[in-house]
Write an enzyme that holds these catalytic residues in place. Structure first.
Site, mmCIF file in Angstrom:
data_model
loop_
_atom_site.group_PDB
_atom_site.id
_atom_site.type_symbol
_atom_site.label_atom_id
_atom_site.label_comp_id
_atom_site.label_asym_id
_atom_site.label_seq_id
_atom_site.Cartn_x
_atom_site.Cartn_y
_atom_site.Cartn_z
ATOM 1 N N GLY A 191 35.916 43.950 30.563
ATOM 2 C CA GLY A 191 34.646 44.640 30.812
ATOM 3 C C GLY A 191 34.799 46.145 30.801
ATOM 4 O O GLY A 191 33.968 46.879 30.244
ATOM 5 N N CYS A 192 35.874 46.625 31.393
ATOM 6 C CA CYS A 192 36.107 48.075 31.461
ATOM 7 C C CYS A 192 36.437 48.643 30.087
ATOM 8 O O CYS A 192 36.030 49.762 29.748
ATOM 9 C CB CYS A 192 37.220 48.378 32.454
ATOM 10 N N THR A 193 37.138 47.870 29.272
ATOM 11 C CA THR A 193 37.449 48.303 27.914
ATOM 12 C C THR A 193 36.172 48.377 27.084
ATOM 13 O O THR A 193 35.939 49.361 26.368
ATOM 14 C CB THR A 193 38.472 47.356 27.265
#
Length: 157
Positions: free
Chosen positions: A44-46
Site C-alpha cells: 500500500g505504501c509503495t
C-alpha cells in the site's frame, strides 16, 4: 492532540533520507502535502508513493511540495527512494513526535494483534503553513488525485 483546520502548524524538524535536518518552515511560501504512511516497501505504501511520484510534476506546477513521513530510519527511506525513483523528500519520525502532533500514531489491529503505528493520513498546508485540508484513514486508490484536485481548486493563481 490534533491540529485544527485553519490553524498554523507548529514547525518541526526531522532527518530526511540523507540524514539532513529538514524543517517545515523551509517550505514557507509553498503548499505542503504532508503524507504519513506506515512503512517503506510495503504494498500500500509503495502504491501511494508511486502515485505521488507519477503526479509530482503536477503538484510542482501548483507550487506544492510533497513530503512523506514514516517511522522508518533514514537508510530505509533512501532504499525506498532509490528502488522507486521517488522525486520527493521522505522524513524519518522514529520517535513519532510529528505523528503524535498530527494525531496519526494510533493503536492498530491486524490478524488479532494490537500494536501502535501510523494511520495513513494526508494533510495539506497553505503557503503560510496553515492546515487547510486533512484526509484521515486514507484509502490509497485515487487519494493522490483528490489531494491534487483540492490544491488546484483552492490555489491562488
Amino acid at each position: 492532540m490534533s491540529i485544527e483546520l485553519g490553524t498554523k502548524v507548529n514547525d518541526f524538524t526531522l532527518p530526511n533520507q540523507d540524514g539532513e535536518k529538514v524543517s517545515l518552515s523551509d517550505f514557507k511560501g509553498k503548499y505542503v502535502v504532508l503524507y504519513f504512511y506506515p512503512k517503506d516497501m510495503t504494498p500500500g505504501c509503495t502504491t501511494e508513493a508511486c502515485d505521488f511520484r507519477d503526479h509530482h510534476e503536477s503538484f510542482a506546477e501548483l507550487d506544492a511540495v510533497i513530503i512523506g513521513i514514516s517511522p522508518d530510519p533514514e537508510a530505509r527511506h533512501q532504499k525506498f527512494i532509490d528502488k522507486h525513483d521517488l522525486p520527493f523528500t521522505l522524513l524519518s519520525d522514529e520517535d513519532h513526535q510529528v505523528a503524535d502532533q498530527f494525531d496519526v500514531w494510533k493503536l492498530k489491529k491486524n490478524f488479532g494483534k494490537e500494536y501502535y503505528g501510523i494511520e495513513r493520513s494526508t494533510f495539506i498546508l497553505d503557503k503560510e503553513g496553515n492546515l487547510v485540508k486533512e484526509y484521515r484513514k486514507v484509502q490509497v486508490k485515487d487519494h493522490v488525485l483528490d489531494a491534487l484536485n483540492y490544491i488546484k481548486e483552492n490555489s491562488e493563481d
